[in-house]
Scaffold this motif. Sequence first.
Motif, PDB file in Angstrom:
ATOM      1  N   LEU A 190       0.825  -1.214   0.000  1.00 36.14           N
ATOM      2  CA  LEU A 190       0.000   0.000   0.000  1.00 36.14           C
ATOM      3  C   LEU A 190       0.857   1.260   0.000  1.00 36.14           C
ATOM      4  N   LEU A 191       1.973   1.213   0.719  1.00 37.37           N
ATOM      5  CA  LEU A 191       2.886   2.365   0.717  1.00 37.37           C
ATOM      6  C   LEU A 191       3.518   2.566  -0.652  1.00 37.37           C
ATOM      7  N   SER A 192       3.770   1.461  -1.371  1.00 35.48           N
ATOM      8  CA  SER A 192       4.327   1.570  -2.725  1.00 35.48           C
ATOM      9  C   SER A 192       3.333   2.215  -3.685  1.00 35.48           C
ATOM     10  N   LEU A 193       2.046   2.171  -3.313  1.00 32.14           N
ATOM     11  CA  LEU A 193       0.997   2.804  -4.121  1.00 32.14           C
ATOM     12  C   LEU A 193       0.714   4.228  -3.660  1.00 32.14           C
ATOM     13  N   ASN A 194       1.595   4.745  -2.791  1.00 30.55           N
ATOM     14  CA  ASN A 194       1.474   6.118  -2.265  1.00 30.55           C
ATOM     15  C   ASN A 194       0.221   6.315  -1.410  1.00 30.55           C
ATOM     16  N   ALA A 195      -0.093   5.329  -0.578  1.00 29.24           N
ATOM     17  CA  ALA A 195      -1.196   5.490   0.372  1.00 29.24           C
ATOM     18  C   ALA A 195      -0.892   6.655   1.303  1.00 29.24           C
ATOM     19  N   ASP A 196      -1.935   7.402   1.670  1.00 30.30           N
ATOM     20  CA  ASP A 196      -1.766   8.578   2.538  1.00 30.30           C
ATOM     21  C   ASP A 196      -1.322   8.123   3.928  1.00 30.30           C
ATOM     22  N   VAL A 197      -0.056   8.330   4.237  1.00 28.62           N
ATOM     23  CA  VAL A 197       0.531   7.795   5.472  1.00 28.62           C
ATOM     24  C   VAL A 197       0.123   8.594   6.705  1.00 28.62           C
ATOM     25  N   ASN A 198      -0.289   9.844   6.514  1.00 33.26           N
ATOM     26  CA  ASN A 198      -0.646  10.694   7.658  1.00 33.26           C
ATOM     27  C   ASN A 198      -2.147  10.998   7.735  1.00 33.26           C
ATOM     28  N   ARG A 199      -2.938  10.225   7.035  1.00 35.21           N
ATOM     29  CA  ARG A 199      -4.385  10.433   7.091  1.00 35.21           C
ATOM     30  C   ARG A 199      -4.916  10.080   8.480  1.00 35.21           C
ATOM     31  N   LYS A 200      -5.904  10.844   8.969  1.00 37.85           N
ATOM     32  CA  LYS A 200      -6.424  10.656  10.331  1.00 37.85           C
ATOM     33  C   LYS A 200      -7.810  10.013  10.310  1.00 37.85           C
ATOM     34  N   SER A 201      -8.080   9.237  11.340  1.00 47.05           N
ATOM     35  CA  SER A 201      -9.408   8.644  11.514  1.00 47.05           C
ATOM     36  C   SER A 201     -10.330   9.659  12.176  1.00 47.05           C
ATOM     37  N   VAL A 202     -11.556   9.244  12.446  1.00 49.17           N
ATOM     38  CA  VAL A 202     -12.519  10.123  13.109  1.00 49.17           C
ATOM     39  C   VAL A 202     -11.986  10.568  14.471  1.00 49.17           C
ATOM     40  N   LYS A 203     -11.300   9.678  15.179  1.00 50.75           N
ATOM     41  CA  LYS A 203     -10.743  10.008  16.498  1.00 50.75           C
ATOM     42  C   LYS A 203      -9.327  10.563  16.428  1.00 50.75           C
TER      43      LYS A 203
END
Length: 658
Positions: A190-203
């Motif tokens: 997923l990281l190789s696909l440039n997944a947003d590493v700093n995306r936040k959840s609802v909490k």
Amino acid sequence: MSVGVWDLMELVPMRCRWIERLRHCGKTLLRRQRRLIRRLKKMYLHSWRSDELSMLVGAKTTGATPLVIACRNGHYDVAEYLIERCKADIEQPGSVTFDGETIEGAPPLWCAAAAGHLPLVRLLVRAGANVNSTTRTHSTPLRAACFDGHFVIVKFLVENGADIEIANRHGHTCLMIACYKGHIHIAKYLLSLNADVNRKSVKGNTALHDCAESGSLHILKMLLGHGATMDVDSYGMTPLLAASVTGHTHIVEHLINVEYGLVTRQQRIDALELLGATYVDKRRDMVGALALWKRAMDDRFPADGSEPIPKPKDIPRIEAYDYAVEPSDAQQLEELLADPDAMRMQALVIRERILGPAHPDTSYYVRYRGAVYADAGRFARCRQLWHHALDMQRAVLPPLSPLTQSSLYSFAELFSYMLAERARPPLRGRIVPPVTFEDIDPVFRKALSEIDRGMALLDSKISIDREHTLTTLQRVLVISLHLAALMAKLLEEPECTEEVSKKIHKAVYSLVKLDIKVRQGRSALHVACSPEGGRARGAAWGEAACPALVALMLRLGAAPDARDADGNTPLHLVCKLNPCPAEVVRELLTHGAHIDTVNYEGETPEEILKSTQQSLSAIVNPLKYTTLKCLAARTVKNYRLPYRHVVPQCLHSTIITH
């Protein structure tokens, strides 16, 4: 003639070979039988019209369609037949169970991906299934495959258009769940696909938080290499503090390494102190905790002459923690090791200072320490700590919070346990102190205060799930009734003074006068007379309906003829119990309940008793509680006599209730 040992040794393998042959024959016959059944089913279904087939394959059993069931259980040939021959809707969702949890609104592709059935996933995608379809909680097939580590399915779905950034209703992405579950290959992909590493959840938590909680150092290093930052969640927790709370020392050590420069000096100190508290409460490692606190102390007062960072001085001393004060130098730290109780109080003080009262772990470990004291027979210390935890929860949590309910429930269980232990002979000389009104009353008042907050929430204009709020309100009411029942039983004890009796009456009256209505429009007396009045969360609390409590509530003005949404009075609910508590029936009848009142189904309490193979005459004499007015009303009702303009208006309600 007896068989020799050597003869037996020759016979054993021969017997095993025959058993294996029989087992093989049995399996072959079973496979043939299943193939025959499948052929017969296909022959049978071939004769159906298309509209009949559509109705059949769209029907649900226990919430799931045939296709959903086939995909959940990996039956490829069945799924293929349903799709190609029966034209089953490949997007029609259903309810399925995974690891004991029911997933609502799960499409067939989600089921196949979650269960790890790659051939079925390929079949559904070839048939045109939406790779980004979601469950009721907004979980995609890709996220389901990430959860259980089905890497090949993850790759296949992504190659066929699955969106890696679709999050569930909690805001958890595929990367977050892969990091939390420790699936390193999926996280790397997923990281190789440039997944947003700093995306936040609802909490507010990120993938780095999830990784720190799960303890995977390899994934943590990958995330940092892809630009992950030390953000805070809604509780103000960084990934570093998350690792300290869960006790992952290797994660903490990596993040506080000075060479990386990821954290400040203050953050490093807090992490070491919090990790020490975790060592005390979770690992019971006092020596390890002391070593961590010493390192934190050295960071506060460095030998290189850097500016010191002393501990805050304005922290109030808490009675529940024995007014413990945090050490300010190494010598005071050393003295702690000689007193394990002092070490435990230090852990609680540190955790409350760093995490704050709003964090669930703060109150959890206070309650845990109280439970340990209760197990050791130190009930006063237990109550002291639990009151502090309950006060923290009520101060920061919304009304009727599950955590607040849990704390109130623990008190009710503790008092019940103490009363039960006092009724038994002392075990190994252990004497359990009596439960007094002064012990129960503070908890009871806090429970009533929580009910008040819940009722205010229902009356407010805030948008809420009303049914859910009524359910949680009923749970708190059940706990309050149990505490009231314990107080009612104190009235029966010989040592109960007149002053204590007055206090108990006043306390229970404060519950009666609330005039609360919970689920199905039931009053407090309804709940006290129902099975819920004696049980909560499946744990038995003695009698299903406590006669002492019911009698006390009736004396204090609780309405014996109140009706719920189904027209049931408290007497109707009592008669549904098996066995029916005779004392409660007599108390209700003595205080004005009608023996022949009908509910909206037209049932009287006597008829309800008969349905459970019980007899009213075995409990009371029905004639004693039947009035002339009741007989007249029943006559009017039974013979359908016109009464509207004949009988006075004030008697109409009596006729209707009969």
